[in-house]
Design an enzyme around this catalytic site. Structure first.
Site, PDB file in Angstrom:
ATOM      1  N   ASP A 244       0.317  -0.834   0.175  1.00 49.33           N
ATOM      2  CA  ASP A 244      -0.225  -0.287  -0.175  1.00 49.33           C
ATOM      3  C   ASP A 244       0.554   1.556   0.200  1.00 49.33           C
ATOM      4  OD1 ASP A 244      -2.975   1.305   0.537  1.00 49.33           O
ATOM      5  OD2 ASP A 244      -1.952   2.116   2.453  1.00 49.33           O
ATOM      6  N   GLU A 281       1.343   0.067  -4.801  1.00 46.34           N
ATOM      7  CA  GLU A 281       0.783   1.406  -5.128  1.00 46.34           C
ATOM      8  C   GLU A 281       1.417   2.329  -4.620  1.00 46.34           C
ATOM      9  OE1 GLU A 281      -3.085   3.790  -3.361  1.00 46.34           O
ATOM     10  OE2 GLU A 281      -1.491   3.138  -1.949  1.00 46.34           O
TER      11      GLU A 281
END
Length: 575
Positions: A244, A281
């Site tokens: 993330d 990400e």
């Protein structure tokens, strides 16, 4: 591999560490490097640590927290990990399916999710990508405020249920990718700072002091996180990670933590004898993110990264939204650039950021290719970070929705389907949480203020309300109902074409070309076939004469052999 029945903890600043087990207290032995150890315990034993006579705290490396992050840890039976060796699956270019365990089914557990895996096989995806399942505060939440990096969230069924889910996926040929969050840890139930320098004031983040990746003690912190990742791939048997928001990592060291993760992943592949797929990400728009670590000092070595610009271009083109970060998107020219060059912001000015952003992708690079970029028309963020969590299909004409799906599912990228997207589910996916009375009200108020500042005049669902969570659950009965069944059949067709057309899995960016027909219409040329889409509310002629492989609405063949698409719509044609 560590003995998961033996309590061990890194507490370099403690003068005394005691083990509390089944309501009894025992001294622990100090070892080298600030580590404290005790004798192995039996499966099912409840335990925790007392630092210098303080309150009992859970084990930072606990595999199970039956009572959540505030409760005692529980020894997991190592026997649950004894099963036949998994040969693995190559996931680059395969369609991923992003799901949230708690809302994927009515029951919201791993065992309930197993009951829907045959649907994913029928759909034609190659792997499930599971939102974070490590322990977090409360019984419900997205999982991005996790605190137990080794523990599987009990509300989903705990570690034994996760093993069953992984094995059920593998039995059907599906890989499992796990979403992990290392840019910050959650605020509730986070006791790491009491044990050692897991955080540093050297960097400030929106969440407070940064996770310590480059300050004194960072070697142990890095090993703590790498140990969690190794556990997921070796003990549990997952096939990769989605990391993330890596742009929020604060690391000024000579050996960036992402590069270390990439290098370790290659070592773990050799150890396990199967491929691993590590994605990030990142909104930095830097090709170095997906370049091998040996190629340059800035290379991070990720197998793939999320391609937000592709999403923004597709979303803005078909919906017409141009506010916020969509301000530079929406035109057919921008859509053509995103589909062929990945980054729209590739060194030029970003209006939303008010500065130059990104670097160009080399379409002929031998360091990365199209499969190095994950494309989508929605995901948990792009749905859940909207005020009411509405899905893009709820604002598009059916033909436009079908067109957007065809462009990304038949692109040179690695596609990602968000759960329920494949039948245009009606359930929304707003942000939800289950924090305690100290933090919960602040989350509710903050969410409302955030969207009020953006000009939103409607009601924002209360993240803390159980109804917000329940209303986010998929309604599986829709799959066989009109008009959802037609959408599901379309997705199945697109994913079948991706598997069967020789050029559909071609990862070469230079072999992909976008032809602009008019302001509303584009043809994406791929090796051996083309995808023609239009957002126009009229019939549009396109310069294609080949056999029709699939279409949302039947195109009309003109006298000269060209095709006319009913708009909005899409046709896929052999070339």
């Amino acid at each position: 591999m560590r003995d998961i029945t033996r309590p061990e903890v890194w507490a370099p600043n403690a003068e005394r560490v005691e083990l509390s087990v089944n309501a009894e207290t025992r001294p622990m032995e100090r070892g080298d490097g600030g580590w404290w150890r005790a004798e192995p315990l039996a499966p099912g034993d409840r335990y925790g640590f007392r630092l210098d006579g303080g309150p009992v705290r859970p084990d930072p490396r606990s595999l199970h927290q039956p009572d959540g992050p505030h409760g005692e840890s529980c020894i997991v039976d190592p026997a649950i990990f004894d099963r036949p060796r998994w040969e693995g699956v190559e996931l680059r270019g395969k369609a991923l399916y992003e799901l949230h365990v708690g809302t994927f089914t009515a029951g919201g557990t791993f065992d309930d999710a197993i009951g829907q895996l045959d649907h994913l096989v029928e759909l034609g995806v190659g792997a499930v990508e599971v939102l974070p399942v490590n322990d977090f505060a409360g019984r419900r939440g997205w999982g991005y405020d996790g605190v137990g990096q080794y523990a599987t969230h009990d509300a989903y069924g705990g570690p034994a249920a996760f093993v069953r889910f992984i094995d059920a996926c593998h039995a059907r040929g599906l890989g499992v990718v796990l979403d992990v969050v290392y840019n910050h840890f959650g605020p509730e139930g986070n006791y790491l700072a009491e044990f050692g320098p897991y955080f540093t004031d050297k960097h400030e983040t929106p969440w407070g002091p940064a996770v310590n990746l480059d300050d004194e003690g960072s070697r142990e912190v890095r090993d703590f996180l790498l140990g969690a990742m190794h556990q997921w791939v070796s003990l549990f048997g997952i096939d990769g990670f989605r990391i993330d928001a890596v742009h929020a990592f604060q690391d000024d060291s000579d050996y960036h933590f992402l590069a270390e993760i990439a290098d370790r992943a290659r070592e773990w592949e050799a150890e396990l004898g199967r491929p691993l797929f590590v994605t990030a990400e990142s909104d930095l728009n830097q090709p170095a993110m997906v370049s091998p670590t040996s190629s340059s000092p800035d290379a991070r070595g990720m197998d793939a990264q999320w391609a937000d610009d592709v999403h923004h271009a597709l979303h803005s083109f078909f919906t017409g939204e141009r506010q916020g970060y969509y301000v530079d998107f929406g035109s057919v020219d921008v859509l053509a650039k995103a589909l062929t060059e990945v980054f729209v912001h590739d060194g030029g000015h970003s209006t939303f950021r008010d500065k130059p952003w990104g670097a160009p992708v080399d379409r002929d690079s031998d360091l990365y290719d199209g499969h190095s970029f994950v494309a989508f028309i929605q995901n948990h963020d792009q749905v859940g970070n909207r005020a009411v969590g509405d899905r893009v299909g709820q604002s598009l004409a059916p033909g436009a929705y079908a067109a957007a799906a065809a462009l990304y599912l038949l692109s040179p990228f690695t596609p990602l389907v968000f759960m329920g997207e494949e039948w245009n589910a009606t359930s929304r996916f707003p942000f939800f949480s289950h924090l305690g009375p100290e933090l919960g009200p602040h989350v509710t108020a903050g969410r409302a203020r955030e969207f009020e500042a953006m000009g939103w005049e409607g009601t924002v669902p209360d993240p803390q309300a159980e109804s917000t969570f329940i209303n986010s659950k998929l309604r599986w009965e829709e799959v066989s109902q009109r008009p959802h069944q037609r959408v599901f059949d379309w997705y199945r067709t697109l994913l079948r074409l991706r598997r069967e057309l020789p050029g559909a899995m071609d990862a070469s960016l230079s072999a992909t070309r976008a032809e602009i027909v008019d302001d509303d219409t584009l043809v994406l040329h791929r090796p051996g076939f083309a995808v023609a889409v239009t957002r126009a509310e009229r019939e549009v002629d396109v310069p294609l004469t080949g056999d029709v492989l699939a279409a949302w609405d039947e195109p009309r063949r003109l006298d000269d052999g060209r095709l006319a698409i009913p708009g909005p719509g899409v046709v896929i044609v052999a070339e």
